[in-house]
Design a protein around this motif. Structure first.
Motif, PDB file in Angstrom:
ATOM      1  N   UNK A 122      58.543  41.156  21.848  1.00  0.00           N
ATOM      2  CA  UNK A 122      58.663  40.070  22.823  1.00  0.00           C
ATOM      3  C   UNK A 122      57.750  40.299  24.020  1.00  0.00           C
ATOM      4  N   UNK A 123      57.658  41.533  24.487  1.00  0.00           N
ATOM      5  CA  UNK A 123      56.769  41.850  25.613  1.00  0.00           C
ATOM      6  C   UNK A 123      55.321  41.616  25.209  1.00  0.00           C
ATOM      7  N   UNK A 124      54.942  42.041  24.000  1.00  0.00           N
ATOM      8  CA  UNK A 124      53.585  41.817  23.511  1.00  0.00           C
ATOM      9  C   UNK A 124      53.293  40.326  23.400  1.00  0.00           C
ATOM     10  N   UNK A 125      54.256  39.564  22.909  1.00  0.00           N
ATOM     11  CA  UNK A 125      54.094  38.118  22.802  1.00  0.00           C
ATOM     12  C   UNK A 125      53.899  37.484  24.178  1.00  0.00           C
ATOM     13  N   UNK A 126      54.689  37.906  25.159  1.00  0.00           N
ATOM     14  CA  UNK A 126      54.551  37.372  26.519  1.00  0.00           C
ATOM     15  C   UNK A 126      53.200  37.737  27.126  1.00  0.00           C
ATOM     16  N   UNK A 127      52.751  38.956  26.893  1.00  0.00           N
ATOM     17  CA  UNK A 127      51.446  39.372  27.419  1.00  0.00           C
ATOM     18  C   UNK A 127      50.339  38.523  26.801  1.00  0.00           C
ATOM     19  N   UNK A 128      50.418  38.306  25.495  1.00  0.00           N
ATOM     20  CA  UNK A 128      49.399  37.491  24.828  1.00  0.00           C
ATOM     21  C   UNK A 128      49.425  36.038  25.287  1.00  0.00           C
ATOM     22  N   UNK A 129      50.571  35.539  25.676  1.00  0.00           N
ATOM     23  CA  UNK A 129      50.662  34.152  26.134  1.00  0.00           C
ATOM     24  C   UNK A 129      50.250  34.003  27.602  1.00  0.00           C
ATOM     25  N   UNK A 130      50.535  35.022  28.423  1.00  0.00           N
ATOM     26  CA  UNK A 130      50.249  34.915  29.853  1.00  0.00           C
ATOM     27  C   UNK A 130      48.818  35.305  30.217  1.00  0.00           C
ATOM     28  N   UNK A 131      48.175  36.134  29.418  1.00  0.00           N
ATOM     29  CA  UNK A 131      46.831  36.605  29.749  1.00  0.00           C
ATOM     30  C   UNK A 131      45.831  35.466  29.933  1.00  0.00           C
ATOM     31  N   UNK A 132      45.713  34.493  29.010  1.00  0.00           N
ATOM     32  CA  UNK A 132      44.749  33.402  29.244  1.00  0.00           C
ATOM     33  C   UNK A 132      45.061  32.587  30.494  1.00  0.00           C
ATOM     34  N   UNK A 133      46.337  32.373  30.776  1.00  0.00           N
ATOM     35  CA  UNK A 133      46.709  31.596  31.965  1.00  0.00           C
ATOM     36  C   UNK A 133      46.289  32.345  33.230  1.00  0.00           C
ATOM     37  N   UNK A 134      46.561  33.642  33.272  1.00  0.00           N
ATOM     38  CA  UNK A 134      46.180  34.437  34.447  1.00  0.00           C
ATOM     39  C   UNK A 134      44.669  34.544  34.589  1.00  0.00           C
ATOM     40  N   UNK A 135      43.946  34.675  33.478  1.00  0.00           N
ATOM     41  CA  UNK A 135      42.489  34.716  33.540  1.00  0.00           C
ATOM     42  C   UNK A 135      41.915  33.406  34.059  1.00  0.00           C
TER      43      UNK A 135
ATOM     44  N   UNK B 127      43.442  31.184  36.016  1.00  0.00           N
ATOM     45  CA  UNK B 127      43.763  31.068  37.443  1.00  0.00           C
ATOM     46  C   UNK B 127      42.872  31.999  38.270  1.00  0.00           C
ATOM     47  N   UNK B 128      42.619  33.203  37.770  1.00  0.00           N
ATOM     48  CA  UNK B 128      41.745  34.134  38.479  1.00  0.00           C
ATOM     49  C   UNK B 128      40.318  33.622  38.568  1.00  0.00           C
ATOM     50  N   UNK B 129      39.827  33.013  37.488  1.00  0.00           N
ATOM     51  CA  UNK B 129      38.474  32.446  37.503  1.00  0.00           C
ATOM     52  C   UNK B 129      38.378  31.296  38.499  1.00  0.00           C
ATOM     53  N   UNK B 130      39.387  30.456  38.548  1.00  0.00           N
ATOM     54  CA  UNK B 130      39.402  29.353  39.508  1.00  0.00           C
ATOM     55  C   UNK B 130      39.360  29.867  40.949  1.00  0.00           C
ATOM     56  N   UNK B 131      40.141  30.896  41.227  1.00  0.00           N
ATOM     57  CA  UNK B 131      40.177  31.478  42.566  1.00  0.00           C
ATOM     58  C   UNK B 131      38.837  32.116  42.914  1.00  0.00           C
ATOM     59  N   UNK B 132      38.254  32.848  41.970  1.00  0.00           N
ATOM     60  CA  UNK B 132      36.954  33.488  42.204  1.00  0.00           C
ATOM     61  C   UNK B 132      35.875  32.444  42.470  1.00  0.00           C
ATOM     62  N   UNK B 133      35.873  31.349  41.709  1.00  0.00           N
ATOM     63  CA  UNK B 133      34.886  30.293  41.931  1.00  0.00           C
ATOM     64  C   UNK B 133      35.081  29.626  43.289  1.00  0.00           C
ATOM     65  N   UNK B 134      36.329  29.482  43.717  1.00  0.00           N
ATOM     66  CA  UNK B 134      36.584  28.873  45.019  1.00  0.00           C
ATOM     67  C   UNK B 134      35.995  29.731  46.142  1.00  0.00           C
ATOM     68  N   UNK B 135      36.051  31.071  45.966  1.00  0.00           N
ATOM     69  CA  UNK B 135      35.512  31.963  46.993  1.00  0.00           C
ATOM     70  C   UNK B 135      33.991  32.048  46.924  1.00  0.00           C
ATOM     71  N   UNK B 136      33.415  32.037  45.719  1.00  0.00           N
ATOM     72  CA  UNK B 136      31.994  32.326  45.548  1.00  0.00           C
ATOM     73  C   UNK B 136      31.089  31.107  45.463  1.00  0.00           C
ATOM     74  N   UNK B 137      31.588  29.964  45.047  1.00  0.00           N
ATOM     75  CA  UNK B 137      30.744  28.799  44.839  1.00  0.00           C
ATOM     76  C   UNK B 137      30.494  28.078  46.154  1.00  0.00           C
ATOM     77  N   UNK B 138      29.212  27.815  46.428  1.00  0.00           N
ATOM     78  CA  UNK B 138      28.803  27.140  47.664  1.00  0.00           C
ATOM     79  C   UNK B 138      28.157  25.820  47.286  1.00  0.00           C
ATOM     80  N   UNK B 139      28.601  24.749  47.899  1.00  0.00           N
ATOM     81  CA  UNK B 139      27.981  23.438  47.725  1.00  0.00           C
ATOM     82  C   UNK B 139      27.450  23.004  49.081  1.00  0.00           C
ATOM     83  N   UNK B 140      26.124  22.837  49.150  1.00  0.00           N
ATOM     84  CA  UNK B 140      25.483  22.464  50.415  1.00  0.00           C
ATOM     85  C   UNK B 140      24.196  21.702  50.097  1.00  0.00           C
ATOM     86  N   UNK B 141      23.538  21.245  51.154  1.00  0.00           N
ATOM     87  CA  UNK B 141      22.285  20.496  51.002  1.00  0.00           C
ATOM     88  C   UNK B 141      21.089  21.436  51.143  1.00  0.00           C
ATOM     89  N   UNK B 142      20.056  21.145  50.392  1.00  0.00           N
ATOM     90  CA  UNK B 142      18.809  21.915  50.484  1.00  0.00           C
ATOM     91  C   UNK B 142      18.196  21.676  51.862  1.00  0.00           C
TER      92      UNK B 142
END
Length: 121
Positions: free
Chosen positions: A37-50, A52-67
């Motif tokens: 059950x723990x292995x099943x939960x880890x396999x199900x939660x890992x993509x969701x956490x990844x 969410x982490x990618x979204x947060x990282x992009x929010x910090x690192x991505x810059x939208x501005x004018x040339x």
């Protein structure tokens, strides 16, 4: 006349899983069931956490501005060097804005319009 009880194959699978889990719990192998059950939960939660982490990282690192050269608005990663897709100017992304990357020795000058008055002789 015989009464025969048939189960849907999907229900039969889940009933079998439930029966095996119950039997393993009776035999004292509950730790095995819990580890699955723990292995099943880890396999199900890992993509969701990844994700969410990618979204947060992009929010910090991505810059939208004018040339600063042509005014075209586009996105790039912070603290990197990029090229404007519209005018081709090489830009540096620093402090969440685009800065022109000029070769050494280049003096960047901005023209200022000065009003003039006609002097008559």
């Amino acid at each position: 006349m015989s009464l025969r009880f048939t189960l849907n194959p999907t229900l039969r699978f889940w009933f079998s899983v439930l029966l095996v889990t119950w039997l393993l719990g009776l035999l004292g192998l509950g730790w095995l069931v819990q580890s699955f059950l723990v292995l099943f939960l880890i396999l199900m939660l890992t993509p969701v956490l990844l994700f969410a982490g990618l979204q947060l990282w992009l929010r910090w690192k991505l810059v939208t501005a004018a040339c600063p050269v042509c005014g075209f608005e586009f996105s790039s990663l912070n603290n990197t060097q990029t090229q404007c897709p519209a005018c081709g100017e090489v830009l540096r992304v620093r402090d969440r804005q685009f800065q022109r990357l000029a070769p050494p020795g280049t003096i960047d000058v901005q023209a200022v319009e000065v009003s003039h008055s006609v002097i008559e002789d």
